[in-house]
Each structure stands twice: as C-alpha cells, then as structure tokens.
Design an enzyme around this catalytic site. Structure first.
Site, mmCIF file in Angstrom:
data_model
loop_
_atom_site.group_PDB
_atom_site.id
_atom_site.type_symbol
_atom_site.label_atom_id
_atom_site.label_comp_id
_atom_site.label_asym_id
_atom_site.label_seq_id
_atom_site.Cartn_x
_atom_site.Cartn_y
_atom_site.Cartn_z
ATOM 1 N N HIS A 293 -42.528 11.339 -124.593
ATOM 2 C CA HIS A 293 -41.771 12.252 -123.725
ATOM 3 C C HIS A 293 -42.731 13.085 -122.868
ATOM 4 C CE1 HIS A 293 -38.925 15.546 -122.675
ATOM 5 N NE2 HIS A 293 -40.007 16.282 -122.854
ATOM 6 N N GLU A 294 -43.745 13.672 -123.508
ATOM 7 C CA GLU A 294 -44.710 14.498 -122.760
ATOM 8 C C GLU A 294 -45.383 13.681 -121.660
ATOM 9 O OE1 GLU A 294 -45.066 17.699 -122.905
ATOM 10 O OE2 GLU A 294 -43.542 17.743 -124.472
ATOM 11 N N HIS A 297 -43.584 13.430 -118.473
ATOM 12 C CA HIS A 297 -43.830 14.531 -117.527
ATOM 13 C C HIS A 297 -45.042 14.209 -116.648
ATOM 14 C CE1 HIS A 297 -40.795 17.212 -118.983
ATOM 15 N NE2 HIS A 297 -41.305 17.319 -120.192
ATOM 16 N N GLU A 371 -36.661 17.218 -117.917
ATOM 17 C CA GLU A 371 -36.627 16.875 -119.345
ATOM 18 C C GLU A 371 -35.860 15.572 -119.564
ATOM 19 O OE1 GLU A 371 -38.448 18.285 -121.574
ATOM 20 O OE2 GLU A 371 -39.110 19.730 -120.072
ATOM 21 N N ASP A 375 -37.378 12.145 -121.145
ATOM 22 C CA ASP A 375 -36.716 11.451 -122.256
ATOM 23 C C ASP A 375 -36.481 9.984 -121.896
ATOM 24 O OD1 ASP A 375 -36.619 13.669 -123.849
ATOM 25 O OD2 ASP A 375 -34.508 14.137 -123.480
HETATM 26 ZN ZN ZN Z 1 -40.456 18.109 -121.909
#
Ligand code: ZN
Length: 429
Positions: A293-294, A297, A371, A375
C-alpha cells in the site's frame, strides 16, 4: 499594487467582528460534527460485513476509546474557542506586542528593532500557549491514552520531549522568522514571490534533514536485521523497481502502542521505516501487504502531488497576505497603532480562517482518494487478502472507529473509514 488600490478592502470593514463571527461559525460547525460522531460512537452496531472479523468486545473497547477522545475534544475545543475569543475581543495581542517592546527596551534595543521585537513577541506567545496547553497534553497522554493501554511515555520522557521540542523550535523558528521579515522588508510589494521561494527551499531542506538529523533526537532507528522479512520486502521492492536503499525499524513503542509504516527520501534514495509496534502486531506477509500500500503512494507520486498542492496553497496565501499587509484598518481594528508585518501575518491568518478550513476539507478528500488508489495498487500486486487482514488488525489494535458518522469522517478523515476501504478492496474489477 497597494492595499488602497484593492476595492474589496474597504476602510470601514469591521474585521474584528467578521473574524469573531467566522471563528464561532467554524467552531459551531466542528462541534456539531463532533456531536454527530459522539452519537455514532454510542451505537454498538457492527456492520454485517465486519461481524466476522471484529467481535462485540473489541468493538466496545474501541468505542470507549473513541468516546473518551470525543468528550475530551468537546472540552478542549470550547476552551480554545473561549480563549481565542477573549484574545481577540479584549485586544490581548497588542498587549503581548507592547510587552515584547518592553523586553527589548530593557535589553538595550530601541523599538526600531522591529524584527527583534517580532521574535520576542512570537516567543512570548509560544510560551504562554505552551503553558495553557500543558494540562491538556498531560491529560491526553497520561489519562486518556493510558486508560486505553496506548501510553508508553514516562513522565521523564514527556519532559525531555518538551525540552527538546522547545529548543528545536527556537533553533529553527528564530532564524526562519527573522529571514521571513527581512525578505518582506527587502523585497517590497512583490515580497510574496521571494517569501514563497524561500519557504520552498526551507521545506526541501527540512525534508532532507528531518529524518537524518531531527528524528534521531527523538527515536532510535535500527536497520531491519537479515532474515525472511527483509528478503520479502527486498523482493517486493525489486518487483516494482522501488529504489530501496535502507530499511529501518523505529522504536515507536517508546511512546505509544499505535502502529504505522512509511517511506521517505528523494529520487533514487528511498528508505522504508517500520514501527516496531507494527512488526509486533502483524505477520511478515501482512507487513508486506501494508508496504505494498505504501509503495502505491510512491508509484502514483502522491508525495510529489501533495508537495505541489502545498506550494500552490502557500503561494496564494503569501500573495493574498501581500494585499493585506499594508492595509492599516486591519491593524486598527485589532487594536494595533503600528503595522508590523508579523502582526499583519497573524491577523491575516484570522481573516483567512474560513477559507483555510474549506481547503483542509478538500485536502482530506484528495488524501482519501490517494488512499483508495494505494489500496488498489496493493491489490494489483496480489496483496488484497493480506492488506485486508492487516488493516483489520491495525484497526483493532489502534482502536479505530468502526462506524464513524458520515459527515464527521467526510470532514475530518484523511483516510477512508475501514469498512469503505475493505469494500473497495473486495470489489472485483
Ligand atoms: Zn496510505
């Protein structure tokens, strides 16, 4: 362009009354949302999609934590609002400004040293703010966080942190304010451009030195030891060409049981930081799910996007400030007989508060969209199930709110509510 050329800035504008009215409107709105959230927190309902993963006992514990925080914020918000109103209504700011003047005169400087007076003013304001906030901060850490099992901060660490933070803000803040005021003085009416460039450079320097020079003052970073987790993370980074240079574990447990993970660094020099609490609470594969997930970004350039948005925001802010800075009625309205730019900037921030409140809301919307994107990225890498179980675990461990009020979460949340995230991950394309 000078302020007198700007038609919107009429001389008779009752700034003080506007500012008070706006700040009460913002306060009442926030309190109404807080009330809605409070009602939502009292409801023991668990959504059907969550009933398999969270039991009633865990949900009740999380609600108790949420309710405690919610009650506390009714109190702190009200206190802050009354304090703010008193400050504006009784012209306390000019008193502080004059007090700063007396301090520098006693130190042998004349009132022509306006930058020195401005710095003393900020120092006096900060110290009084710190004294007012201290009881709340103590209560938050040693009562609320303690009661719900999160607090690991000892009183000694609390005091040490406060000393370090104060010293650090003086070391960074004083030259910063001095430079800010010098630039305004030197550049004349077009100062907004130079101030913006200066602040951009400061931010880039801070991004560079914060993790290497500042954060180590507060936490210890240990390289993640060789082993299966390290291998898995390296494999994940290689798979998506993430230029991972270093992998650290931060001792977040020193202060709190809350958990997290993040990456930082410019261009080809990235570091990943994992909270020791995260490693304790999740399996290795779940940690990889969180990291996937990170890395989403990173893949979508979210950090760069926010940096650009922040720059646009700051540029408009400084530009508008340059319109207000010489507008004498603004200063008079708040009880000032002179026009120091620092005071102008303080008053300008009062005036701009409603706009800033809405910008914050829009930024939260952008953040929630990011976010969802991150995901989806993790899901695309095949981490859907692991990310879901990690999110649920972290949510339970951090006692997150399962059923937030729709309006409250839309206004305040930088991350989408858990149920929405799980739903989005669960959807098949
Ligand atoms: Zn996040």
């Amino acid at each position: 362009m000078t302020a007198s050329d700007v038609p919107v800035l009429a001389d008779g504008t009752p700034y003080k009354e506007y500012v008070l009215a706006f700040s009460w409107a913002v306060y009442l709105w926030a309190t109404y949302l807080n009330y809605r959230q409070h009602v939502a927190l009292r409801n023991p309902y668990i959504p059907p999609s969550m009933s398999k993963v969270i039991d009633q006992k865990e949900s009740d514990k999380a609600r108790a934590y949420g309710l405690d925080k919610s009650r506390f914020s009714f109190f702190t918000d009200a206190f802050e609002q009354l304090q703010n109103t008193a400050f504006i209504h009784w012209d306390i700011l000019p008193l502080f400004w004059n007090w700063a003047g007396q301090v520098i005169i006693r130190a042998g400087y004349g009132l022509e040293y306006e930058i020195t007076q401005s710095i003393v003013f900020v120092a006096l304001m900060s110290i009084s703010g710190m004294i007012f906030n201290l009881p709340f901060s103590i209560y938050r850490t040693f009562v609320i966080e303690q009661r719900h099992g999160f607090n690991k901060t000892t009183p000694k660490l609390f005091v040490m942190d406060m000393i370090k933070e104060t010293t650090l803000s003086a070391v960074i803040g004083i030259p910063l304010i001095a430079a800010f005021l010098k630039i305004i003085d030197w550049a004349g009416q077009d100062f907004y451009f130079y101030v913006w460039v200066f602040m951009l450079v400061v931010q880039l320097v801070m991004i560079l030195i914060f993790p290497t020079l500042i954060q180590p003052l507060f936490n210890t970073f240990t390289p993640l030891p060789e082993g299966s987790l390290r291998d898995k993370i390296n494999a994940l980074a290689t798979r998506i060409n993430f230029p991972l240079k270093k992998l650290f574990v931060i001792d977040g447990s020193k202060r709190s049981a809350h958990s997290n993970a993040y990456f930082y660094g410019f261009f080809g020099n990235k570091r990943i930081v994992l909270y020791d609490t995260l490693l304790e609470q999740s399996t290795e594969d779940e940690v990889c799910g969180v990291l996937a997930h990170e890395l989403g970004h990173w893949q979508y350039n979210h950090v760069l996007h926010s940096l650009v948005i922040v720059q646009l925001h700051l540029f408009s802010l400084f530009y508008l400030f340059s319109v207000f800075v010489n507008h004498v009625p603004l200063y008079r309205s708040f009880g000032f007989m002179t026009q120091p730019p620092l005071i102008g900037f303080t008053l300008f921030q009062y005036v701009i508060l409603p706009v800033e409140t809405i910008i914050q809301f829009l930024m939260n919307m952008v953040s929630r969209r990011n976010e969802f994107q991150a995901d989806a990225f993790a899901k695309g890498l095949g981490y859907a199930a692991l990310l879901k179980s990690a999110l649920i675990k972290l949510h339970v461990e951090n006692k997150g709110t399962l059923n937030p009020d729709k309006w409250y979460s839309a206004w305040h949340y930088s991350h989408p509510p858990l149920v929405e995230r799980l739903e989005a991950i669960g959807k098949t394309e």
